[in-house]
Design a protein around this motif. Structure first.
Motif, PDB file in Angstrom:
ATOM      1  N   UNK A   1      -0.653 -33.248 104.080  1.00 24.03           N
ATOM      2  CA  UNK A   1      -1.244 -34.219 103.156  1.00 24.03           C
ATOM      3  C   UNK A   1      -0.239 -34.571 102.061  1.00 24.03           C
ATOM      4  N   UNK A   2       0.359 -35.741 102.159  1.00 22.15           N
ATOM      5  CA  UNK A   2       1.399 -36.154 101.215  1.00 22.15           C
ATOM      6  C   UNK A   2       0.727 -36.812 100.001  1.00 22.15           C
ATOM      7  N   UNK A   3       0.857 -36.212  98.822  1.00 24.96           N
ATOM      8  CA  UNK A   3       0.144 -36.761  97.666  1.00 24.96           C
ATOM      9  C   UNK A   3       0.683 -38.118  97.209  1.00 24.96           C
ATOM     10  N   UNK A   4       1.882 -38.476  97.638  1.00 27.52           N
ATOM     11  CA  UNK A   4       2.496 -39.713  97.143  1.00 27.52           C
ATOM     12  C   UNK A   4       1.992 -40.927  97.916  1.00 27.52           C
ATOM     13  N   UNK A   5       2.024 -40.834  99.246  1.00 31.44           N
ATOM     14  CA  UNK A   5       1.499 -41.953 100.052  1.00 31.44           C
ATOM     15  C   UNK A   5      -0.015 -41.839 100.190  1.00 31.44           C
ATOM     16  N   UNK A   6      -0.560 -40.667  99.829  1.00 30.08           N
ATOM     17  CA  UNK A   6      -1.998 -40.358  99.960  1.00 30.08           C
ATOM     18  C   UNK A   6      -2.433 -40.412 101.417  1.00 30.08           C
ATOM     19  N   UNK A   7      -1.529 -40.070 102.282  1.00 29.65           N
ATOM     20  CA  UNK A   7      -1.854 -40.021 103.714  1.00 29.65           C
ATOM     21  C   UNK A   7      -1.357 -38.710 104.300  1.00 29.65           C
ATOM     22  N   UNK A   8      -1.881 -38.373 105.473  1.00 32.90           N
ATOM     23  CA  UNK A   8      -1.319 -37.218 106.191  1.00 32.90           C
ATOM     24  C   UNK A   8      -0.131 -37.741 106.972  1.00 32.90           C
TER      25      UNK A   8
ATOM     26  N   UNK B   1      -4.087 -24.377 117.887  1.00 33.88           N
ATOM     27  CA  UNK B   1      -4.003 -24.842 116.498  1.00 33.88           C
ATOM     28  C   UNK B   1      -4.448 -26.309 116.435  1.00 33.88           C
ATOM     29  N   UNK B   2      -4.981 -26.707 115.290  1.00 33.58           N
ATOM     30  CA  UNK B   2      -5.399 -28.115 115.148  1.00 33.58           C
ATOM     31  C   UNK B   2      -4.161 -29.012 115.230  1.00 33.58           C
ATOM     32  N   UNK B   3      -4.306 -30.080 116.012  1.00 36.27           N
ATOM     33  CA  UNK B   3      -3.185 -31.003 116.248  1.00 36.27           C
ATOM     34  C   UNK B   3      -3.658 -32.413 115.933  1.00 36.27           C
ATOM     35  N   UNK B   4      -2.824 -33.160 115.250  1.00 36.76           N
ATOM     36  CA  UNK B   4      -3.110 -34.576 115.039  1.00 36.76           C
ATOM     37  C   UNK B   4      -1.759 -35.297 115.023  1.00 36.76           C
ATOM     38  N   UNK B   5      -1.261 -35.660 116.152  1.00 31.39           N
ATOM     39  CA  UNK B   5       0.083 -36.260 116.278  1.00 31.39           C
ATOM     40  C   UNK B   5       1.098 -35.414 115.506  1.00 31.39           C
ATOM     41  N   UNK B   6       1.000 -34.122 115.623  1.00 33.69           N
ATOM     42  CA  UNK B   6       1.798 -33.145 114.889  1.00 33.69           C
ATOM     43  C   UNK B   6       0.894 -31.951 114.664  1.00 33.69           C
ATOM     44  N   UNK B   7       1.461 -30.876 114.130  1.00 35.40           N
ATOM     45  CA  UNK B   7       0.623 -29.713 113.818  1.00 35.40           C
ATOM     46  C   UNK B   7       0.001 -29.959 112.446  1.00 35.40           C
ATOM     47  N   UNK B   8      -1.314 -29.932 112.402  1.00 38.21           N
ATOM     48  CA  UNK B   8      -1.995 -30.200 111.133  1.00 38.21           C
ATOM     49  C   UNK B   8      -1.816 -28.998 110.203  1.00 38.21           C
ATOM     50  N   UNK B   9      -1.306 -29.269 108.992  1.00 39.98           N
ATOM     51  CA  UNK B   9      -1.198 -28.189 107.990  1.00 39.98           C
ATOM     52  C   UNK B   9      -1.890 -28.652 106.720  1.00 39.98           C
ATOM     53  N   UNK B  10      -2.261 -27.672 105.881  1.00 40.26           N
ATOM     54  CA  UNK B  10      -2.851 -28.025 104.591  1.00 40.26           C
ATOM     55  C   UNK B  10      -1.739 -28.182 103.549  1.00 40.26           C
ATOM     56  N   UNK B  11      -2.116 -28.352 102.303  1.00 41.91           N
ATOM     57  CA  UNK B  11      -1.117 -28.601 101.259  1.00 41.91           C
ATOM     58  C   UNK B  11      -0.161 -27.422 101.091  1.00 41.91           C
TER      59      UNK B  11
ATOM     60  N   UNK C   1       7.740 -42.784 101.231  1.00 45.71           N
ATOM     61  CA  UNK C   1       7.331 -42.972 102.622  1.00 45.71           C
ATOM     62  C   UNK C   1       6.460 -44.217 102.696  1.00 45.71           C
ATOM     63  N   UNK C   2       6.926 -45.211 103.429  1.00 47.32           N
ATOM     64  CA  UNK C   2       6.136 -46.440 103.582  1.00 47.32           C
ATOM     65  C   UNK C   2       6.117 -46.816 105.054  1.00 47.32           C
ATOM     66  N   UNK C   3       4.964 -46.630 105.715  1.00 47.54           N
ATOM     67  CA  UNK C   3       4.873 -47.025 107.127  1.00 47.54           C
ATOM     68  C   UNK C   3       4.622 -48.517 107.233  1.00 47.54           C
ATOM     69  N   UNK C   4       3.984 -49.069 106.180  1.00 47.73           N
ATOM     70  CA  UNK C   4       3.849 -50.527 106.118  1.00 47.73           C
ATOM     71  C   UNK C   4       3.905 -50.947 104.653  1.00 47.73           C
TER      72      UNK C   4
END
Ligand SMILES: Cc1cc2nc3c(=O)[nH]c(=O)nc-3n(C[C@H](O)[C@H](O)[C@H](O)COP(=O)(O)OP(=O)(O)OC[C@H]3O[C@@H](n4cnc5c(N)ncnc54)[C@H](O)[C@@H]3O)c2cc1C
Ligand code: FES
Length: 511
Positions: free
Chosen positions: A405-412, A376-386, A459-462
């Motif tokens: 894909x989190x629509x609020x932070x606009x990031x995965x 399965x596609x992996x990107x520091x976690x299992x990549x899933x769609x919306x 969610x705010x990473x920075x």
């Protein structure tokens, strides 16, 4: 036997209240000995249980939003007409009473029957509906998915595979009341054992899945058995990072993820005088608070200069440190443990701490091995769609392993929050049945330190600014974490309404 309890507060709603007495969004009253909340939503008035079915939060202090009410404590959401717990962390429906209007008075009558499982919206055409769903994981996401499948009247087979020894438990409680000794063990199961039999959920404990054959659509167990699926949910969660230091494998050195881990810590705590907690983030500090409640001297060793600064910022970090110090915790920050020799934990800075027990809370790693092996596609976690579907059709992922894909932070993003895992499990369940529901819930978590709850939405990473409203030291505050003037997240203490309003505002901003 005569019931000598005082009657609940507020008017007796079975005797009726004048509409003129019900001017706000809610009115707390009672029917017999049960507290009942009248809730106004547009022109409709509903009568529901006054307390949340999760931890009994006061719904009179919740937020009415359209045809639902949100709990002030951990943001569960209930349908006002049916009482259904439409969003986790509550799972059980609320009681709902009949409401009658007579002239300018409202009367609350009989309790209504609990909602029946139903199909909610579109499911796949007959013939395409899955008949075999397999869930790997007996935690937050796996349980919520299985429960939701049956709530959606899915009548096919559900096999739930869990490497744990216990049926799904309320994991957040393992570092809080249960560990502190103030919650009995029977609070922990998310549902009684009988639920799985009654709901025909084939829960197999102590069962390790070793691989997935995506072509044959089987999961393969460690004992060689193959279990076929039409749809598969991976909800394997995360495992605690273990410290690669001498002595970390001794029986009094613990990590905390499962009920078994927690029981082992409690056994070590029995008679212990002093504990060392390695890690000054959420789990480590909740454990510190719980061990203090057991009157154990606690030393916390952490690499960071301020606890929780990375997530909550410096001011909250200072507050959390001071709060724990008020309760007698001793911090050793900017430091780490390099070896544990019996009861002696050596610090990098040179000192030695005596410890009857050690708890290591230095973070977790998502359990990705199955997904990786299956390609399965992996990107520091299992990549899933919306829709929470992985790169392989028919296989979904939810909870601590999923990067969506989190629509609020606009990031995965990938987060490690109980409520997010449960809500993703619920969405994945509906989507496995053919609905096309985008996972767009605003992330939410809470953490509890002594009598101080910290709630966090978004969610705010920075961030480039933290706007503080209120007084952090006074335990009455809401902090907005902003980038370019846009609030990505809000952390709050005893500002439940502000936290709920922030959640709704973030939802509206992206809807
Ligand atoms: C002590 C503690 C306190 C917490 N407190 C909070 C809190 O206050 N607030 C908050 O928001 N979050 C909290 N969390 C985090 C929260 O519990 C997790 O985010 C959540 O449990 C994730 O759910 P999940 O379903 O992804 O994983 P989990 O709940 O960990 O479940 C994963 C399941 O998968 C099983 N599994 C894994 N691999 C396999 C395999 N190969 N075969 C079979 N089974 C497998 C595991 O045995 C487990 O049953 C806490 C976590 C812990 C440990
Ligand atoms: S008490 Fe209501 S969501 Fe937890």
């Amino acid at each position: 036997m005569i019931d000598q309890r005082a009657p609940p507060a507020g008017p007796d709603l079975s005797k009726g209240v004048a509409l003129s007495e019900f001017t706000g969004a809610t009115l707390l009253g009672h029917v017999g000995n049960e507290e009942v909340l009248l809730v106004r939503s547009g022109s409709e008035i509903s009568a529901i249980d006054a307390h949340c079915s999760h931890y009994h939060g006061p719904l009179a202090e919740g937020l009415v939003d359209g045809e639902s009410i949100r709990c002030p404590w951990h943001h569960a959401c209930f349908d006002l007409r049916t009482g259904e717990a439409s969003r986790a962390p509550a799972i059980n429906a609320l009681a709902v009473w009949q409401v009658e209007h007579q002239g300018d008075r409202i009367f609350v009558g009989q309790k209504r029957a609990q909602p029946k499982p139903r199909l909610n919206g579109a499911v796949e055409a007959p013939g395409k509906t899955p008949s075999k769903i397999v869930i790997v994981g007996g935690g937050a996401a796996g349980f919520a998915a299985a429960e939701m499948l049956r709530r959606q009247a899915f009548s096919g087979s559900i096999v739930m595979l869990s490497s744990e020894t216990a049926p799904p438990v309320d994991r957040p409680n393992l570092s809080k009341d249960y560990l502190a000794g103030s919650a009995p063990e029977d609070w922990l199961p998310l549902r009684p054992d009988s639920f799985y039999t009654e709901a025909a959920i084939d829960l197999r404990l102590k069962t390790e899945v070793s691989s997935i054959d995506t072509k044959a659509r089987n999961v393969l167990l460690a004992d060689g058995k193959a279990i076929p699926y039409d749809r598969l949910l991976l909800a394997t969660g995360a495992e605690p990072v273990r410290l690669p230091i001498p002595g970390a494998d001794q029986p009094h050195v613990h990590v905390l993820r499962s009920l078994d881990d927690c029981r082992a810590i409690i056994a070590s705590a029995d008679g212990a005088r002093r504990a060392v907690v390695i890690g000054a983030s959420f789990i480590g500090l909740e454990v510190a608070a719980s061990l203090r409640a057991r009157n154990i001297e606690v030393h916390v060793v952490g690499l960071e200069q301020r606890p929780m600064e990375r997530v909550l910022g410096p001011d909250m970090g200072d507050f959390v440190r001071a709060l724990h110090e008020e309760h007698g915790v001793v911090f050793h920050l900017g430091d780490t443990v390099t070896a544990i020799d019996g009861k002696r934990a050596s610090l990098k800075s040179g000192g030695v701490l005596e410890a009857d027990l050690v708890v290591v809370g230095v973070g977790v790693r998502p359990r990705l091995a199955l997904a990786e092996k299956a390609g399965l596609a992996i990107d520091r976690g299992v990549t899933v769609n919306a829709y929470l579907e992985t790169s392989v059709s028919g296989i979904y992922a939810a909870g601590d392993i999923a990067r969506w894909p989190d629509p609020h932070s606009r990031e995965n993003i990938r987060v490690e929050h109980w409520v997010v895992a449960q809500r993703q499990g619920q969405t994945a369940a509906r989507n496995m049945l053919g609905q096309r529901e985008i996972f767009d819930a605003v992330p939410f978590f809470w953490s509890q330190h002594y009598d101080v709850p910290i709630n966090y939405v978004g969610h705010a990473e920075k961030w480039d600014e933290i706007a503080v409203d209120g007084n952090i030291a006074g335990r009455d505050c809401a902090l907005q974490y902003k980038i370019g003037g846009r609030a990505l997240a809000v952390a709050s203490i005893y500002r439940d309404t502000a936290s709920l309003e922030a959640e709704v505002a973030m939802e509206r901003a992206t809807s």
